[in-house]
Design a protein around this motif. Structure first.
Motif, PDB file in Angstrom:
ATOM      1  N   LEU A   1       0.819  -1.204   0.000  1.00 28.29           N
ATOM      2  CA  LEU A   1       0.000   0.000   0.000  1.00 28.29           C
ATOM      3  C   LEU A   1       0.856   1.259   0.000  1.00 28.29           C
ATOM      4  O   LEU A   1       1.897   1.319   0.630  1.00 28.29           O
ATOM      5  N   THR A   2       0.383   2.221  -0.717  1.00 20.53           N
ATOM      6  CA  THR A   2       0.991   3.548  -0.691  1.00 20.53           C
ATOM      7  C   THR A   2      -0.133   4.530  -0.423  1.00 20.53           C
ATOM      8  O   THR A   2      -1.305   4.213  -0.635  1.00 20.53           O
ATOM      9  N   PRO A   3       0.197   5.735   0.026  1.00 21.33           N
ATOM     10  CA  PRO A   3      -0.879   6.707   0.273  1.00 21.33           C
ATOM     11  C   PRO A   3      -1.704   7.008  -0.979  1.00 21.33           C
ATOM     12  O   PRO A   3      -2.854   7.391  -0.886  1.00 21.33           O
ATOM     13  N   GLN A   4      -1.130   6.799  -2.156  1.00 20.70           N
ATOM     14  CA  GLN A   4      -1.863   7.083  -3.387  1.00 20.70           C
ATOM     15  C   GLN A   4      -2.762   5.933  -3.828  1.00 20.70           C
ATOM     16  O   GLN A   4      -3.569   6.098  -4.729  1.00 20.70           O
ATOM     17  N   SER A   5      -2.607   4.743  -3.236  1.00 20.27           N
ATOM     18  CA  SER A   5      -3.391   3.602  -3.705  1.00 20.27           C
ATOM     19  C   SER A   5      -4.120   2.919  -2.546  1.00 20.27           C
ATOM     20  O   SER A   5      -3.702   1.878  -2.053  1.00 20.27           O
ATOM     21  N   PRO A   6      -5.236   3.491  -2.104  1.00 21.37           N
ATOM     22  CA  PRO A   6      -5.987   2.859  -1.014  1.00 21.37           C
ATOM     23  C   PRO A   6      -6.697   1.595  -1.492  1.00 21.37           C
ATOM     24  O   PRO A   6      -6.962   1.430  -2.686  1.00 21.37           O
ATOM     25  N   ILE A   7      -6.981   0.723  -0.552  1.00 20.36           N
ATOM     26  CA  ILE A   7      -7.799  -0.461  -0.835  1.00 20.36           C
ATOM     27  C   ILE A   7      -9.195  -0.153  -0.328  1.00 20.36           C
ATOM     28  O   ILE A   7      -9.373   0.308   0.800  1.00 20.36           O
TER      29      ILE A   7
ATOM     30  N   SER B   1      -5.693   2.890   3.563  1.00 21.43           N
ATOM     31  CA  SER B   1      -4.553   3.402   2.805  1.00 21.43           C
ATOM     32  C   SER B   1      -3.276   3.375   3.640  1.00 21.43           C
ATOM     33  O   SER B   1      -2.286   3.980   3.269  1.00 21.43           O
ATOM     34  N   ASN B   2      -3.324   2.649   4.744  1.00 28.13           N
ATOM     35  CA  ASN B   2      -2.171   2.579   5.620  1.00 28.13           C
ATOM     36  C   ASN B   2      -1.988   1.130   6.061  1.00 28.13           C
ATOM     37  O   ASN B   2      -2.915   0.513   6.580  1.00 28.13           O
ATOM     38  N   GLU B   3      -0.795   0.579   5.866  1.00 35.08           N
ATOM     39  CA  GLU B   3      -0.552  -0.826   6.198  1.00 35.08           C
ATOM     40  C   GLU B   3      -0.801  -1.138   7.668  1.00 35.08           C
ATOM     41  O   GLU B   3      -1.179  -2.253   8.007  1.00 35.08           O
TER      42      GLU B   3
ATOM     43  N   SER C   1     -12.304   1.833   3.526  1.00 40.46           N
ATOM     44  CA  SER C   1     -11.160   2.263   2.733  1.00 40.46           C
ATOM     45  C   SER C   1      -9.920   2.236   3.616  1.00 40.46           C
ATOM     46  O   SER C   1      -9.920   2.774   4.717  1.00 40.46           O
TER      47      SER C   1
END
Length: 97
Positions: A62-68, A81-83, A79
């Motif tokens: 995960l990166t801040p630009q690619s949330p799940i 966006s932080n591991e 949502s």
């Protein structure tokens, strides 16, 4: 009386009414039962239990630009966006209906 006992009792009552040939209103009056309660149990016991299906999907880093984003069949949306939050997901998802 346990939940299981109540279900069994009302299954018997629903069948007795059906076998009696009486209307629901007449049968409930004869057995001193509330008509709305009768209909509640009729609906409750007729509704099939929903079975959930689990899908396992590998997660990318995960990166801040690619949330799940996880959307449930009941309309909830989670949502992440932080591991560091991933460890909390199983507990969170168990709490959703």
């Amino acid at each position: 009386m346990t939940h299981k006992d109540k279900n069994h009792l009302w299954q018997e009552r629903l069948q007795q009414q059906k076998d009696s040939g009486s209307t629901i209103n007449d049968w409930c009056a004869q057995h001193q039962l509330s008509v709305p309660t009768f209909y509640y149990w009729q609906k409750k016991l007729a509704t099939p239990k929903k079975q959930s299906k689990s899908i396992i999907v590998p997660l990318p880093t995960l990166t801040p630009q690619s949330p799940i984003i996880i959307e449930t069949p009941t309309g909830y949306r989670v949502s992440v966006s932080n591991e560091s939050v991933l460890d909390l997901l199983p507990q969170l998802l168990k709490m959703l209906p």
